[in-house]
Design an enzyme around this catalytic site. Structure first.
Site, PDB file in Angstrom:
ATOM      1  CB  ALA A  53      -8.388   5.543  -3.125  1.00 14.59           C
ATOM      2  CG  LEU A 111      -5.399   6.436  -6.701  1.00 15.77           C
ATOM      3  CD1 LEU A 111      -6.299   5.384  -7.315  1.00 15.77           C
ATOM      4  CD2 LEU A 111      -5.139   7.387  -6.886  1.00 15.77           C
ATOM      5  CB  CYS A 112      -4.627   9.508  -0.035  1.00 15.12           C
ATOM      6  SG  CYS A 112      -5.209   8.878   1.089  1.00 15.12           S
ATOM      7  CB  VAL A 113      -5.120   3.250   1.327  1.00 16.30           C
ATOM      8  CG1 VAL A 113      -5.430   4.016   2.783  1.00 16.30           C
ATOM      9  CG2 VAL A 113      -6.082   2.265   1.293  1.00 16.30           C
TER      10      VAL A 113
END
Lengths: 98, 130
Positions: free
Chosen positions: B82, B77-79
């Site tokens: 997210a 998941l892209c930080v």
């Protein structure tokens, strides 16, 4: 430059549809899926424009069936998800329009 | 061939998230390897441990978890996507003083560099949006 598999998941009324048609060449291929399957309805204005681009046309069976357009298809190859994967094997690059 | 997938759409709306799961299954069945699935923007909702889907709908979360367990694919998941959506692992929850993790442990929160890295190592990148 290598040929491209364009995947179109947007209605024929969308900007994405126009953008896709502007970018595609006859050497590329186009797969309609999601809301893009409505463009596959034979003799619609969208279908005429798709045929004019000269690229081979494909439509995802499950989505065409869910949208009720499966009986209305002409001159477009119907593929399942396996066929989608096969298209990505044949075309090294993909452009997703949505 | 080695595939990486980029998922931009939420499992709660549109078609892209469903296409991505089905594509992953078909690609694996055809003998390909999927090394990484990168979830960006609303695509990160795929990792939400709290989402409840109706019983007559396939749970996208369960589909990804099963695929990752069976085929060792990385779910990232892209930080920044997210965190904005309240999707936190234990470390991020602690760092930002939230009550606890909200993503399934099969997912990892990481940066866009992971997408760039996947793009340089894979034979095919397939994007799912809308």
């Amino acid at each position: 430059m290598s040929v491209i598999l364009h995947t179109l998941n947007a209605s024929p009324a969308s900007g994405a549809f126009d953008d896709c048609l502007r970018a595609i060449t006859a050497d590329d291929a186009l797969l309609l899926l999601g809301d893009g399957v409505y463009a596959a309805m034979a003799h619609s204005r969208a279908w005429e424009r798709l045929r004019a681009c000269g690229a081979p046309l494909y439509v995802l069976r499950a989505d065409a069936s869910a949208a009720g357009v499966l009986p209305l298809l002409e001159e477009i190859e119907v593929v399942d998800m396996d066929g989608f994967v096969a298209l990505t094997e044949r075309y090294p690059r993909q452009l997703a329009w949505y | 061939m080695i595939y990486s997938l980029l998922v931009l759409s939420s499992p709660a709306s549109g078609h892209g998230a469903r296409h991505a799961v089905q594509f992953a299954r078909s690609a694996l069945q055809r003998g390909h390897t999927i090394d990484r699935v990168f979830f960006l923007d609303d695509g990160t909702f795929a990792g939400s441990a709290a989402a409840v889907f109706p019983q007559d709908e396939a749970s996208p979360l369960q589909c990804w978890v099963e695929l990752s367990e069976r085929h060792a694919l990385e779910l990232i998941l892209c930080v920044s996507s997210a965190l904005k959506r309240g999707l936190l692992d234990a470390g991020e929850a602690q760092r930002h003083e939230r009550c606890g993790p909200t993503i399934h442990p099969a997912f990892v929160i990481s940066g866009l560099g992971q997408l760039v890295d996947a793009m340089t190592h894979c034979d095919r990148l397939v994007t799912f949006g809308g």
